[in-house]
Structures are given as C-alpha cells and as structure tokens.
Write a protein that holds these residues in place. Structure first.
Motif, PDB file in Angstrom:
ATOM      1  N   LYS A   8      22.088 -36.139  -4.364  1.00  0.00           N
ATOM      2  CA  LYS A   8      23.248 -35.264  -4.581  1.00  0.00           C
ATOM      3  C   LYS A   8      23.457 -35.023  -6.073  1.00  0.00           C
ATOM      4  O   LYS A   8      23.669 -33.886  -6.510  1.00  0.00           O
ATOM      5  N   LYS A   9      23.382 -36.083  -6.868  1.00  0.00           N
ATOM      6  CA  LYS A   9      23.558 -35.939  -8.320  1.00  0.00           C
ATOM      7  C   LYS A   9      22.447 -35.070  -8.900  1.00  0.00           C
ATOM      8  O   LYS A   9      22.699 -34.177  -9.718  1.00  0.00           O
ATOM      9  N   HIS A  10      21.224 -35.313  -8.468  1.00  0.00           N
ATOM     10  CA  HIS A  10      20.092 -34.521  -8.956  1.00  0.00           C
ATOM     11  C   HIS A  10      20.259 -33.045  -8.567  1.00  0.00           C
ATOM     12  O   HIS A  10      20.038 -32.154  -9.406  1.00  0.00           O
ATOM     13  N   ALA A  11      20.652 -32.788  -7.332  1.00  0.00           N
ATOM     14  CA  ALA A  11      20.833 -31.406  -6.864  1.00  0.00           C
ATOM     15  C   ALA A  11      21.940 -30.715  -7.659  1.00  0.00           C
ATOM     16  O   ALA A  11      21.806 -29.544  -8.035  1.00  0.00           O
ATOM     17  N   ASP A  12      23.032 -31.422  -7.931  1.00  0.00           N
ATOM     18  CA  ASP A  12      24.120 -30.844  -8.720  1.00  0.00           C
ATOM     19  C   ASP A  12      23.655 -30.530 -10.142  1.00  0.00           C
ATOM     20  O   ASP A  12      23.988 -29.470 -10.686  1.00  0.00           O
ATOM     21  N   ASP A  13      22.886 -31.439 -10.737  1.00  0.00           N
ATOM     22  CA  ASP A  13      22.364 -31.206 -12.084  1.00  0.00           C
ATOM     23  C   ASP A  13      21.431 -29.993 -12.116  1.00  0.00           C
ATOM     24  O   ASP A  13      21.497 -29.170 -13.034  1.00  0.00           O
ATOM     25  N   GLU A  14      20.580 -29.895 -11.118  1.00  0.00           N
ATOM     26  CA  GLU A  14      19.660 -28.755 -11.062  1.00  0.00           C
ATOM     27  C   GLU A  14      20.400 -27.442 -10.834  1.00  0.00           C
ATOM     28  O   GLU A  14      20.022 -26.403 -11.364  1.00  0.00           O
ATOM     29  N   LYS A  15      21.468 -27.487 -10.054  1.00  0.00           N
ATOM     30  CA  LYS A  15      22.288 -26.288  -9.833  1.00  0.00           C
ATOM     31  C   LYS A  15      22.921 -25.840 -11.158  1.00  0.00           C
ATOM     32  O   LYS A  15      22.927 -24.656 -11.491  1.00  0.00           O
ATOM     33  N   MET A  16      23.438 -26.795 -11.932  1.00  0.00           N
ATOM     34  CA  MET A  16      24.011 -26.459 -13.228  1.00  0.00           C
ATOM     35  C   MET A  16      22.941 -25.892 -14.160  1.00  0.00           C
ATOM     36  O   MET A  16      23.198 -24.927 -14.892  1.00  0.00           O
ATOM     37  N   ASN A  17      21.752 -26.457 -14.131  1.00  0.00           N
ATOM     38  CA  ASN A  17      20.655 -25.923 -14.953  1.00  0.00           C
ATOM     39  C   ASN A  17      20.320 -24.495 -14.555  1.00  0.00           C
ATOM     40  O   ASN A  17      20.053 -23.646 -15.415  1.00  0.00           O
ATOM     41  N   GLU A  18      20.320 -24.224 -13.254  1.00  0.00           N
ATOM     42  CA  GLU A  18      20.031 -22.873 -12.775  1.00  0.00           C
ATOM     43  C   GLU A  18      21.127 -21.903 -13.216  1.00  0.00           C
ATOM     44  O   GLU A  18      20.839 -20.782 -13.652  1.00  0.00           O
ATOM     45  N   LEU A  19      22.377 -22.318 -13.128  1.00  0.00           N
ATOM     46  CA  LEU A  19      23.480 -21.463 -13.572  1.00  0.00           C
ATOM     47  C   LEU A  19      23.375 -21.186 -15.072  1.00  0.00           C
ATOM     48  O   LEU A  19      23.642 -20.066 -15.518  1.00  0.00           O
ATOM     49  N   ARG A  20      22.977 -22.180 -15.851  1.00  0.00           N
ATOM     50  CA  ARG A  20      22.779 -21.980 -17.291  1.00  0.00           C
ATOM     51  C   ARG A  20      21.648 -20.993 -17.551  1.00  0.00           C
ATOM     52  O   ARG A  20      21.756 -20.132 -18.437  1.00  0.00           O
ATOM     53  N   ARG A  21      20.557 -21.133 -16.797  1.00  0.00           N
ATOM     54  CA  ARG A  21      19.429 -20.202 -16.975  1.00  0.00           C
ATOM     55  C   ARG A  21      19.865 -18.774 -16.658  1.00  0.00           C
ATOM     56  O   ARG A  21      19.522 -17.841 -17.382  1.00  0.00           O
ATOM     57  N   GLU A  22      20.635 -18.602 -15.589  1.00  0.00           N
ATOM     58  CA  GLU A  22      21.113 -17.264 -15.225  1.00  0.00           C
ATOM     59  C   GLU A  22      22.043 -16.713 -16.303  1.00  0.00           C
ATOM     60  O   GLU A  22      21.953 -15.539 -16.668  1.00  0.00           O
ATOM     61  N   ARG A  23      22.943 -17.569 -16.809  1.00  0.00           N
ATOM     62  CA  ARG A  23      23.863 -17.141 -17.861  1.00  0.00           C
ATOM     63  C   ARG A  23      23.091 -16.743 -19.111  1.00  0.00           C
ATOM     64  O   ARG A  23      23.350 -15.702 -19.709  1.00  0.00           O
ATOM     65  N   ASP A  24      22.123 -17.555 -19.517  1.00  0.00           N
ATOM     66  CA  ASP A  24      21.333 -17.256 -20.706  1.00  0.00           C
ATOM     67  C   ASP A  24      20.547 -15.959 -20.542  1.00  0.00           C
ATOM     68  O   ASP A  24      20.402 -15.187 -21.496  1.00  0.00           O
ATOM     69  N   ALA A  25      20.052 -15.712 -19.344  1.00  0.00           N
ATOM     70  CA  ALA A  25      19.317 -14.465 -19.084  1.00  0.00           C
ATOM     71  C   ALA A  25      20.259 -13.267 -19.208  1.00  0.00           C
ATOM     72  O   ALA A  25      19.883 -12.230 -19.772  1.00  0.00           O
ATOM     73  N   ARG A  26      21.488 -13.394 -18.691  1.00  0.00           N
ATOM     74  CA  ARG A  26      22.463 -12.301 -18.809  1.00  0.00           C
ATOM     75  C   ARG A  26      22.817 -12.056 -20.276  1.00  0.00           C
ATOM     76  O   ARG A  26      22.933 -10.909 -20.708  1.00  0.00           O
ATOM     77  N   ILE A  27      22.995 -13.121 -21.037  1.00  0.00           N
ATOM     78  CA  ILE A  27      23.325 -12.979 -22.459  1.00  0.00           C
ATOM     79  C   ILE A  27      22.186 -12.290 -23.202  1.00  0.00           C
ATOM     80  O   ILE A  27      22.414 -11.374 -24.001  1.00  0.00           O
ATOM     81  N   ALA A  28      20.963 -12.712 -22.931  1.00  0.00           N
ATOM     82  CA  ALA A  28      19.807 -12.099 -23.582  1.00  0.00           C
ATOM     83  C   ALA A  28      19.702 -10.621 -23.211  1.00  0.00           C
ATOM     84  O   ALA A  28      19.391  -9.777 -24.065  1.00  0.00           O
ATOM     85  N   GLU A  29      19.987 -10.300 -21.954  1.00  0.00           N
ATOM     86  CA  GLU A  29      19.946  -8.911 -21.506  1.00  0.00           C
ATOM     87  C   GLU A  29      21.005  -8.080 -22.218  1.00  0.00           C
ATOM     88  O   GLU A  29      20.743  -6.961 -22.656  1.00  0.00           O
ATOM     89  N   GLU A  30      22.207  -8.633 -22.352  1.00  0.00           N
ATOM     90  CA  GLU A  30      23.285  -7.925 -23.049  1.00  0.00           C
ATOM     91  C   GLU A  30      22.959  -7.732 -24.523  1.00  0.00           C
ATOM     92  O   GLU A  30      23.251  -6.679 -25.090  1.00  0.00           O
ATOM     93  N   LYS A  31      22.366  -8.744 -25.147  1.00  0.00           N
ATOM     94  CA  LYS A  31      21.985  -8.614 -26.555  1.00  0.00           C
ATOM     95  C   LYS A  31      20.933  -7.530 -26.733  1.00  0.00           C
ATOM     96  O   LYS A  31      20.998  -6.727 -27.665  1.00  0.00           O
ATOM     97  N   ALA A  32      19.965  -7.503 -25.842  1.00  0.00           N
ATOM     98  CA  ALA A  32      18.919  -6.483 -25.928  1.00  0.00           C
ATOM     99  C   ALA A  32      19.518  -5.096 -25.710  1.00  0.00           C
ATOM    100  O   ALA A  32      19.139  -4.141 -26.384  1.00  0.00           O
ATOM    101  N   LYS A  33      20.454  -5.016 -24.790  1.00  0.00           N
ATOM    102  CA  LYS A  33      21.097  -3.737 -24.496  1.00  0.00           C
ATOM    103  C   LYS A  33      21.951  -3.287 -25.683  1.00  0.00           C
ATOM    104  O   LYS A  33      21.969  -2.105 -26.022  1.00  0.00           O
ATOM    105  N   SER A  34      22.643  -4.215 -26.336  1.00  0.00           N
ATOM    106  CA  SER A  34      23.518  -3.843 -27.450  1.00  0.00           C
ATOM    107  C   SER A  34      22.707  -3.383 -28.665  1.00  0.00           C
ATOM    108  O   SER A  34      23.187  -2.588 -29.456  1.00  0.00           O
ATOM    109  N   LYS A  35      21.484  -3.870 -28.798  1.00  0.00           N
ATOM    110  CA  LYS A  35      20.647  -3.414 -29.908  1.00  0.00           C
ATOM    111  C   LYS A  35      20.221  -1.964 -29.707  1.00  0.00           C
ATOM    112  O   LYS A  35      20.025  -1.231 -30.665  1.00  0.00           O
ATOM    113  N   LYS A  36      20.092  -1.555 -28.446  1.00  0.00           N
ATOM    114  CA  LYS A  36      19.685  -0.184 -28.141  1.00  0.00           C
ATOM    115  C   LYS A  36      20.855   0.781 -28.237  1.00  0.00           C
ATOM    116  O   LYS A  36      20.683   1.953 -28.507  1.00  0.00           O
TER     117      LYS A  36
END
Length: 188
Positions: free
Chosen positions: A95-123
């Motif tokens: 359960k602890k491992h699954a929760d940690d991995e879920k948080m890691n996945e949410l961070r990866r998704e957030r970071d991808a959205r931020i990178a996408e927004e940064k790329a979009k704002s440069k254009k």
C-alpha cells in the motif's frame, strides 16, 4: 522483506497503467487473506486464471512479490500457507509503495503539463514570459515605436478637438435616503 522490496522496485519499472491495475488487484488479494484468514479460497490463486494473469502475473516482479510474501508455487497455482500477520505487513508495504508510485506518477504528469505550457508560452508572443528585446538595437527600436505611437495619439486627440466634461457626477439617481422603518427597537 528485502525480496519484497526488490520485487516492488521491479514492478515500478513498468508503465503506470499496468502498475496501478496490479497494485489494486494485489491489495484486494492480500486484503481478503487478512480479512478472512480461515477461508482457503482466498489463499489459493490459479496462475492460469486469465484475469489474474493479465492483471498480476504479466507484470514483472508481481509473482516474485507474492512468493516473497509467503506464497508457495505448486503446479499451476500459488498457495499461501503463511499467517495473516505476515500478509498484513506485506499488504501495508504494498500500500505504501503503491501510494508513493501514484504520487510519482502525478508529479510526472504535472511536470509534463508545466513543460508543455512553457513550450507553448515561448511560441506565443503575447505571454508575459516572452522577452520582447534582448539586444540594445531591439530595445532602441521598441523605444522609437513607442514614441511614434505617443505622437500619433497626441495628433489624433488634437484633431478631435476639445471634449466636454462629463456630467455623470452631477446626476442624482438611486436612493439618497433609506427607509429604516423596518428597524424596530425591541426585536421583531
């Protein structure tokens, strides 16, 4: 315990969709054993079961995790002769491992959205993150353009002629006195 941790790390190397399905299924399996320790049907898993194979056994590390939890492999099945306490500890670790991995996945998704927004704002030239000028020549060109715009605005205002003052402040509308008859002393 070390074998469980290694198996969990191996499971974490797979893509998140498969991991999540496996974690949910394993937590259900282990939870049934903990909640119903005397029922044999929860302690016996057929490795040929199509649903278990797709959800659990196809994920690298899942079978190793079950074996590290105390399951014993026999022919085409896994049996759990161990005690509920051992399974409960394994369930908590999972359960602890699954929760940690879920948080890691949410961070990866957030970071991808931020990178996408940064790329979009440069254009997009109209975002506040975009630098307008980087060299002195560009800055001077912008200053000249601003001065030209200011002179055009002055010329347009001079061409229109004088404007009359607004009378909006002289207009009286709305209630100037309120009806306070509803405010009676002594409650109501």
């Amino acid at each position: 315990m070390e074998a469980q941790v290694q198996a969990l790390h191996r499971m974490a190397e797979s893509d998140w969709a498969h991991q999540e399905t496996c974690y949910v299924t394993l937590l259900k399996i282990l939870g049934n054993i903990v909640d119903h320790p005397s029922e044999a049907k929860f302690r016996h898993l057929k490795t040929s079961n199509a649903a278990l194979k797709a959800k659990v056994f196809d994920l690298p590390g899942a079978l190793e995790f079950l074996l590290a939890c105390g399951f014993v492999q026999a022919d085409d099945a896994l049996d759990c002769p161990g005690g509920a306490d051992q399974i409960a500890m394994a369930k908590d670790r999972l359960k602890k491992h699954a929760d940690d991995e879920k948080m890691n996945e949410l961070r990866r998704e957030r970071d991808a959205r931020i990178a996408e927004e940064k790329a979009k704002s440069k254009k997009d030239p109209f975002t506040c993150h975009h630098q307008l000028a980087t060299t002195e020549e560009e800055k001077e060109a912008i200053r000249k353009e601003l001065e030209r715009d200011r002179l055009e605005l002055e010329a347009e205002l001079a061409h229109r002629g004088p404007t009359q003052a607004s009378k909006a402040t002289d207009l009286k509308f709305g209630a100037s006195e309120g009806d306070t008859s509803f405010l009676k002393k002594g409650g109501g």
